[in-house]
Write a protein that holds these residues in place. Structure first.
Motif, PDB file in Angstrom:
ATOM      1  N   MET A   1       0.850  -1.200   0.000  1.00 46.70           N
ATOM      2  CA  MET A   1       0.000   0.000   0.000  1.00 46.70           C
ATOM      3  C   MET A   1       0.879   1.241   0.000  1.00 46.70           C
ATOM      4  O   MET A   1       1.862   1.326   0.730  1.00 46.70           O
ATOM      5  CB  MET A   1      -0.918  -0.007   1.245  1.00 46.70           C
ATOM      6  CG  MET A   1      -1.822   1.219   1.338  1.00 46.70           C
ATOM      7  SD  MET A   1      -2.839   1.200   2.828  1.00 46.70           S
ATOM      8  CE  MET A   1      -3.874  -0.215   2.477  1.00 46.70           C
ATOM      9  N   ASP A   2       0.534   2.193  -0.854  1.00 49.99           N
ATOM     10  CA  ASP A   2       1.308   3.426  -0.909  1.00 49.99           C
ATOM     11  C   ASP A   2       1.102   4.224   0.370  1.00 49.99           C
ATOM     12  O   ASP A   2      -0.009   4.290   0.936  1.00 49.99           O
ATOM     13  CB  ASP A   2       0.867   4.276  -2.103  1.00 49.99           C
ATOM     14  CG  ASP A   2       1.213   3.609  -3.423  1.00 49.99           C
ATOM     15  OD1 ASP A   2       2.155   2.793  -3.432  1.00 49.99           O
ATOM     16  OD2 ASP A   2       0.521   3.899  -4.425  1.00 49.99           O
ATOM     17  N   ASN A   3       2.192   4.830   0.821  1.00 50.81           N
ATOM     18  CA  ASN A   3       2.080   5.721   1.971  1.00 50.81           C
ATOM     19  C   ASN A   3       1.466   7.043   1.527  1.00 50.81           C
ATOM     20  O   ASN A   3       1.890   7.624   0.527  1.00 50.81           O
ATOM     21  CB  ASN A   3       3.455   5.982   2.584  1.00 50.81           C
ATOM     22  CG  ASN A   3       4.017   4.749   3.247  1.00 50.81           C
ATOM     23  OD1 ASN A   3       3.266   3.951   3.796  1.00 50.81           O
ATOM     24  ND2 ASN A   3       5.335   4.586   3.204  1.00 50.81           N
ATOM     25  N   LEU A   4       0.467   7.488   2.267  1.00 52.94           N
ATOM     26  CA  LEU A   4      -0.182   8.750   1.947  1.00 52.94           C
ATOM     27  C   LEU A   4       0.497   9.879   2.704  1.00 52.94           C
ATOM     28  O   LEU A   4       0.752   9.775   3.907  1.00 52.94           O
ATOM     29  CB  LEU A   4      -1.665   8.695   2.307  1.00 52.94           C
ATOM     30  CG  LEU A   4      -2.502   7.655   1.564  1.00 52.94           C
ATOM     31  CD1 LEU A   4      -3.936   7.689   2.084  1.00 52.94           C
ATOM     32  CD2 LEU A   4      -2.468   7.938   0.061  1.00 52.94           C
ATOM     33  N   ALA A   5       0.778  10.964   1.998  1.00 51.18           N
ATOM     34  CA  ALA A   5       1.371  12.128   2.654  1.00 51.18           C
ATOM     35  C   ALA A   5       0.342  12.764   3.581  1.00 51.18           C
ATOM     36  O   ALA A   5      -0.856  12.766   3.287  1.00 51.18           O
ATOM     37  CB  ALA A   5       1.818  13.135   1.603  1.00 51.18           C
ATOM     38  N   PRO A   6       0.777  13.297   4.737  1.00 51.99           N
ATOM     39  CA  PRO A   6      -0.174  13.967   5.631  1.00 51.99           C
ATOM     40  C   PRO A   6      -0.773  15.183   4.945  1.00 51.99           C
ATOM     41  O   PRO A   6      -0.125  15.814   4.103  1.00 51.99           O
ATOM     42  CB  PRO A   6       0.707  14.381   6.824  1.00 51.99           C
ATOM     43  CG  PRO A   6       2.096  14.421   6.284  1.00 51.99           C
ATOM     44  CD  PRO A   6       2.155  13.363   5.231  1.00 51.99           C
ATOM     45  N   PRO A   7      -2.013  15.504   5.260  1.00 51.96           N
ATOM     46  CA  PRO A   7      -2.633  16.666   4.629  1.00 51.96           C
ATOM     47  C   PRO A   7      -1.893  17.942   4.977  1.00 51.96           C
ATOM     48  O   PRO A   7      -1.341  18.083   6.079  1.00 51.96           O
ATOM     49  CB  PRO A   7      -4.055  16.669   5.206  1.00 51.96           C
ATOM     50  CG  PRO A   7      -3.957  15.888   6.477  1.00 51.96           C
ATOM     51  CD  PRO A   7      -2.894  14.859   6.246  1.00 51.96           C
ATOM     52  N   ALA A   8      -1.852  18.860   4.038  1.00 49.34           N
ATOM     53  CA  ALA A   8      -1.186  20.140   4.286  1.00 49.34           C
ATOM     54  C   ALA A   8      -1.932  20.926   5.352  1.00 49.34           C
ATOM     55  O   ALA A   8      -3.170  20.871   5.441  1.00 49.34           O
ATOM     56  CB  ALA A   8      -1.126  20.939   2.989  1.00 49.34           C
ATOM     57  N   ALA A   9      -1.172  21.625   6.185  1.00 48.23           N
ATOM     58  CA  ALA A   9      -1.800  22.442   7.220  1.00 48.23           C
ATOM     59  C   ALA A   9      -2.616  23.552   6.567  1.00 48.23           C
ATOM     60  O   ALA A   9      -2.149  24.187   5.620  1.00 48.23           O
ATOM     61  CB  ALA A   9      -0.732  23.050   8.116  1.00 48.23           C
ATOM     62  N   PRO A  10      -3.828  23.789   7.050  1.00 47.39           N
ATOM     63  CA  PRO A  10      -4.635  24.864   6.462  1.00 47.39           C
ATOM     64  C   PRO A  10      -3.990  26.227   6.709  1.00 47.39           C
ATOM     65  O   PRO A  10      -3.326  26.442   7.729  1.00 47.39           O
ATOM     66  CB  PRO A  10      -5.977  24.743   7.189  1.00 47.39           C
ATOM     67  CG  PRO A  10      -5.685  23.982   8.428  1.00 47.39           C
ATOM     68  CD  PRO A  10      -4.536  23.079   8.124  1.00 47.39           C
ATOM     69  N   THR A  11      -4.193  27.130   5.773  1.00 48.63           N
ATOM     70  CA  THR A  11      -3.672  28.490   5.891  1.00 48.63           C
ATOM     71  C   THR A  11      -4.817  29.483   5.735  1.00 48.63           C
ATOM     72  O   THR A  11      -5.631  29.370   4.822  1.00 48.63           O
ATOM     73  CB  THR A  11      -2.607  28.770   4.816  1.00 48.63           C
ATOM     74  OG1 THR A  11      -1.500  27.879   5.002  1.00 48.63           O
ATOM     75  CG2 THR A  11      -2.105  30.205   4.906  1.00 48.63           C
TER      76      THR A  11
END
Length: 226
Positions: free
Chosen positions: A1-11
């Motif tokens: 399973m591909d590792n998913l990048a953490p979601p970008a912090a909202p700005t």
């Protein structure tokens, strides 16, 4: 399973940042709970019920709601206020609060608190935080949170429209006040209650970063990365 990048912090991009004090910039929970527990014990009231609704609300509004019939609301409020003013042990800033305040332009920051000016000065100093030049305290407004008057006044004093600001708040009453003012709101800490749609949440300011750029007119444009 591909590792998913953490979601970008909202700005959030804004022109002004408005802060509540207790529970938002300053952790004074121990003192607040002590005072209301003593009030409840003296009058045979349920301290749990008082604390459920008192956070973020002016002390006079809580006294008015829970005091026994016939009680002198003004005198009781003055007594509670006096108790709070002499208790500073354990008051600390929320993690990252001092750094965030220092990174923001002073003319684009306001404090909006249900405390009066005397108590606000005491608690900000006890926490080692500089008082913003613009502060809307309980003695400057006629209707406390959850009414939006305080946040609307702060935006006006800073010369911004409500939609150009961001509020940091910790209590349901304060969150309701900010939303009623039409201001984007970030909830802080564990005591926010269920969050309305569109309200973001942070545990504290440890990961919050602000960058500031002047626009063509020289006014600050603030980017808050949560």
């Amino acid at each position: 399973m591909d590792n998913l990048a953490p979601p970008a912090a909202p700005t959030l991009v804004c022109r002004a940042v408005l802060f509540d004090m207790d529970g938002t910039l300053v952790d004074s929970t121990l003192i607040v709970e002590q005072v209301w527990h003593e009030f409840a014990l003296h009058y045979g009231l349920d301290s749990t019920e008082i604390l459920r609704t008192s956070h973020g609300v002016q002390s006079i509004d809580t006294v008015r709601r829970f005091a026994p019939p016939g009680a002198d609301v003004a005198a009781l409020t003055a007594e509670i206020d006096a108790m709070e003013r002499v208790r500073t042990e354990g008051i600390v800033p929320l993690p990252g609060a001092a750094e965030l305040l220092r990174s923001l332009p002073g003319n684009a920051v306001a404090l909006v608190t249900s405390a009066d000016r005397i108590l606000a000065d005491i608690r900000m100093e006890a926490a080692g935080l500089a008082m913003p030049a613009t502060a809307v305290t309980a003695d400057l407004i006629t209707r406390g949170k959850p009414h939006p008057e305080g946040y609307l006044r702060a935006a006006e004093l800073l010369g911004v429209q409500p939609e150009q600001a961001v509020v940091f708040e910790d209590a349901p009453a304060g969150i309701a006040a900010a939303l009623a003012a039409g201001i984007r709101t970030v909830a802080v800490g564990p005591n926010t209650g269920p969050l309305p749609d569109g309200v973001l949440h942070i545990d504290d300011y440890s990961s919050v970063r602000a960058s500031v750029e002047p626009d063509a007119a020289g006014s600050p444009t603030i980017s808050l990365r949560l």
